[in-house]
Structures are given as C-alpha cells and as structure tokens.
Design an enzyme around this catalytic site. Structure first.
Site, short mmCIF file in Angstrom:
data_model
loop_
_atom_site.label_atom_id
_atom_site.label_comp_id
_atom_site.label_asym_id
_atom_site.label_seq_id
_atom_site.Cartn_x
_atom_site.Cartn_y
_atom_site.Cartn_z
N TYR A 45 0.82 -1.22 0.00
CA TYR A 45 0.00 0.00 0.00
C TYR A 45 0.85 1.27 0.00
O TYR A 45 0.64 2.16 0.82
CB TYR A 45 -0.95 0.02 1.21
CG TYR A 45 -2.03 -1.03 1.11
CD1 TYR A 45 -3.13 -0.85 0.30
CD2 TYR A 45 -1.93 -2.22 1.82
CE1 TYR A 45 -4.12 -1.81 0.19
CE2 TYR A 45 -2.91 -3.20 1.72
CZ TYR A 45 -4.00 -2.98 0.90
OH TYR A 45 -4.97 -3.94 0.80
N ASP A 71 -13.77 -16.46 8.84
CA ASP A 71 -12.40 -16.05 8.52
C ASP A 71 -11.67 -15.78 9.85
O ASP A 71 -11.80 -14.71 10.43
CB ASP A 71 -12.44 -14.80 7.64
CG ASP A 71 -11.03 -14.29 7.32
OD1 ASP A 71 -10.06 -14.78 7.92
OD2 ASP A 71 -10.92 -13.38 6.46
N LYS A 117 -1.86 -16.37 9.17
CA LYS A 117 -1.07 -15.56 10.08
C LYS A 117 -0.33 -16.38 11.16
O LYS A 117 0.74 -16.89 10.91
CB LYS A 117 -1.96 -14.48 10.72
CG LYS A 117 -2.38 -13.40 9.71
CD LYS A 117 -3.06 -12.26 10.40
CE LYS A 117 -3.62 -11.24 9.43
NZ LYS A 117 -2.61 -10.34 8.89
N TYR A 131 -12.62 -7.22 6.37
CA TYR A 131 -11.40 -7.29 5.56
C TYR A 131 -11.03 -8.76 5.40
O TYR A 131 -10.94 -9.50 6.39
CB TYR A 131 -10.24 -6.51 6.19
CG TYR A 131 -8.99 -6.64 5.34
CD1 TYR A 131 -8.80 -5.83 4.23
CD2 TYR A 131 -8.04 -7.63 5.61
CE1 TYR A 131 -7.69 -6.00 3.41
CE2 TYR A 131 -6.94 -7.80 4.79
CZ TYR A 131 -6.77 -6.98 3.69
OH TYR A 131 -5.68 -7.15 2.88
#
Ligand code: PMP
Length: 446
Positions: A25, A254, A283, A153
């Site tokens: 980003y 998620d 993660k 997200y």
C-alpha cells in the site's frame, strides 16, 4: 535517517529500497519512511542503526511466539536440510500429514478436511470456491453470491477484495473485475454490551429475499480486524449461525486474524460456541515464520465439492503444502498446545485494560477497547501513519497506526514491563494528538 548504518555486518541500501522496491500500500513516487531491520529476537526488532524496538504488531498479527524462537528455528533448520520443498500433486509428506492431524484435532468437530493454501487471501479465495462448487454438487448452481457485512477485511486478491468493506476503496478501483456481493450492515453491539436480536433484522431480510442466490455467509468471528478493529457481540455470531441453517447457506468464518488465541479463546468462534462449515486460518498458523494458510471444511462440504461436475476441487498452487511451512506450523501449534498462551493472553488483556483506561479521557480519543491480546485507541480523525510511526520509533516501540486507530497486537510472550512500554507509548502519542496546537502535525490525509 542514516541509510548506510551497519549492524551485524548487514548493510541495507535504503535508498535503493525507496527507489525500486514496492512495499504494501505505498506509492513508488512518494516513498514513506522505511526502517531497515537486521534481526529480531523475542519481542524486539533490531534496526540497522542498532536501535531496538519492542514490537507491538507481531508483524501483522502473526508472530505470536516472538522472533527467533529456538523450537521453531530448530524445526525449520532440520526440515530445510531434509526436504525444503516437493510438489504436492501425487506426493505427500509427514509435515503436511501431521499438521492436518493437529488442525483437525484443534478445531471444532465438524471440520475434518484441510486444504493448505499459500496466504490468508488465498485461503479466503479457496473458501469461496469451495462454497460455489459445493452448491453445484448439490444441484444448486444459482447459489453463487457471498453475503457478508460491512467493515470487513478478507485480503487483497480479487475474490477476497469483493468481500472487503465496499467503502474501503478496494471496490471502486478495479471496476468489474471485483464481483458484486451482498453486504449487510456490520454488527453493532460491542463484545461487552447488551445484545439486541433486532440487529440481525437486516441480514435476516437479505437472506430471506436472496437465499436462492447465496452460497455462503462470510464473516470474521468476533473481531473485524483491518476494517476497524471492532469487537462485536458473541450472540450476533450464534444468531447468524442459526440464520444460515434456516436459509440453507454455508457459514464461512475467517479466523485468519483471530485464530490461535488472539481474542482470548483458541478460536474466536468459541466465544459464541458455533461451528463453521468452512474455516480460514493463516497468520499465526506458522507463528509468523513463513507464509502458510489453511482452509478447513466439513465432510458435507467436501462431499458436495466432489459431487460437482468437476468432480475435484479446482485449486492447486505450486507451493501447496510446502514441508518447511508445515514444519513451522507444527512447531508453532505445539507451542500453542502447551497452553501457556492462555495465561499470557489473559494477563496481557487485563494489563492493557488497566493501562489504557485513562486514554478515554483524552480529547481526541473516542474509544478505548481491549479484547484478548488486542488493544485499541480509536481517535477522532484519520492519522498520519508516517509521522506517528517516527514518534513511536523514537519511543523505542514498533506500532503502526492505520486509519483512525492506534492499536497493538503484541506477541503473547511479551513481558509485563515491555507491555507497559507499548501502552505508555500509545498514550503518549495519543495525548499529544489531543493537544490542539499539534493537531496539524499529526493528523492529515492518512
Ligand atoms: N482475512 C483477515 C481477517 C485478515 O486479517 C487478513 C490479513 N490482514 C487476510 C484475510 C489476508 O491475509 P494475507 O494478508 O495473508 O493474504
């Protein structure tokens, strides 16, 4: 910043980095300040100028056991020498089998099948593909939409972007390549507040009207992470599970950010005592040592996928089931299974609650919230990440604010004294933002 400093004989050419190397980003025209890291141990990162920083981010929420953990390092070293990689098509190996066994044992009873994916975003793509193929196998090929909630997200790839918050900027940029999905309002009641079932009226109406097109509901359980660090009520999730059953749609959870203890339970769905049909993990799965994710599903989903016209699940990346990544995950999960995380996370939670509480009185802080090993100061306005980042580095900590949030998700192994350094830095920076004379320095476009 000195761009040529050397520590441990490691020279990092930060000028070259700024000119040629894309970071997440960022713009290549206007590189943000970038800090060179030469090593990391425990919960500390060492910069190329020798500065040590206490990591408040667990490297984007993954390094839950801290850095250079001897058990994970030794397991990976051993595996590197033995078998670093081999294709997964037609071949299997002990690390993949052992990891799958651990995941099946650790997660809820319904989840019996494991698909090893490369990253969190891909685990979400895989989950969505499984849901669509499942309904094809159940002679319901019209069920192709995903119903999700705002402020979510789920990753940066195209299908994952299609279920990220529609106002978050991901959708408009890429036009029709981002599939249109269905968005209900995000859960309102906070984790600790009173829950009103009326909250689900809108999502319930959407399911009633569209269930023939909806393959699955997809949601981050209990904590919406990158979409705002919002903790919502467990009863919302249990009511949502019931709605999925009522309208015959799958529930995809998620857990990429929340899995493996982050919210105080091994998996966040345990707060609500619900079972997913499909579960995404990532993660902390490898303790953050190497990229690996997993999508798990029930026998029923796997059967539907196999009954679909393709007869097989249509996904298979080159590095699927990489033995090195599986080995890191096994070592990380063995550490999780030793259970120390429970006491660690609960003392992190109570210490953060005590130490961050006073920030609620700061002029520019609108909310202070803590759940498990996540501590958040929500500010009134969007923050200037680069400016605040430098302030945090000056205070000896690595904290990366985004949007209007100053938050920490430290490794579970952090000491009480190190945690105090993080919370003190958060308060010092947040307080400074509160001073009207400093506002223009620190609050900008973000
Ligand atoms: N889902 C959630 C809930 C996440 O927090 C993230 C990453 N922040 C992802 C998916 C995407 O994971 P990755 O960055 O590994 O692709």
């Amino acid at each position: 910043m000195n761009t040529t400093n050397q520590v441990n004989n490691q020279f990092i050419d930060l000028d070259f980095d700024a000119k040629h190397l894309w970071h997440p980003y960022t713009s290549m025209n206007n590189a943000l300040p970038t800090y060179g890291v030469v090593s990391a141990e425990g919960v500390e990162l060492t910069l190329n100028n020798g500065t040590k920083l206490i990591d408040g981010t667990s490297s984007w929420w993954a390094c839950v056991h801290g850095y250079s953990h001897p058990k994970i390092v030794a397991a990976m070293q051993h595996q590197t020498a033995q078998l670093s990689h081999v294709m997964f098509g037609g071949i299997t190996h002990r690390p993949a089998v052992e990891l799958a066994r651990m995941l099946v044992d650790m997660t809820s009873e319904r989840l019996t099948k494991v698909f090893l994916a490369d990253s969190g975003s891909i685990a979400v793509e895989v989950a969505m593909k499984m849901a669509l193929q499942y309904w094809q196998g159940r002679n319901n090929p019209n069920k192709q939409k995903i119903l999700t909630v705002k402020s979510g997200y789920h990753g940066d790839t195209f299908a994952a972007m299609s279920v990220c918050d529609p106002e978050g900027g991901m959708h408009t940029m890429f036009g029709e390549l981002v599939t249109e999905q269905l968005f209900a309002p995000e859960p309102k009641a906070r984790f600790t507040e009173c829950f009103d079932a009326e909250e689900l009226q809108s999502i319930s109406n959407m399911l009633e009207d569209n269930h023939q097109q909806i393959a699955a509901v997809l949601i981050e359980p209990i904590m919406q992470g990158a979409g705002g660090m919002r903790f919502y009520h467990a009863e919302y999730l249990s009511a949502l599970r019931k709605l999925c059953d009522k309208y015959d749609v799958l529930l995809i959870l998620d857990e990429i950010a929340t899995g493996f203890g982050r919210t105080g339970k091994l998996f966040a769905y345990e707060h609500a005592n619900v079972e997913a049909d499909i579960l995404c993990l990532g993660k902390a799965l490898t303790g953050g040592y190497i990229s690996l994710a997993a999508t798990m599903c029930s026998d029923e989903v796997a059967q539907g996928v196999s009954d679909s016209p393709a007869g097989v699940f249509m996904h298979g990346p080159t590095f699927m089931g990489n033995p090195l990544a599986c080995t890191a995950a096994i070592a990380s999960l063995e550490l999780i299974n030793e259970q120390h995380w429970q006491t660690q996370v609960s003392s992190i939670e109570s210490q953060m609650k005590t130490e961050l509480a006073e920030a609620v009185d700061y002029t520019n802080v609108v909310d202070v919230r803590v759940l498990g090993a996540v501590g958040v100061l929500e500010m009134k306005s969007t923050l200037n990440t680069a400016a605040l980042q430098q302030q945090f580095v000056d205070l000896g900590v690595w904290i990366r604010p985004f949007s209007n949030l100053i938050y920490i998700m430290p490794p579970y192994t952090i000491s009480s004294c190190q945690l105090t350094q993080l919370t003190s830095a958060m308060k010092a920076v947040a307080k400074q933002i509160s001073l009207p004379s400093n506002d223009t320095n620190f609050i900008s476009h973000g």
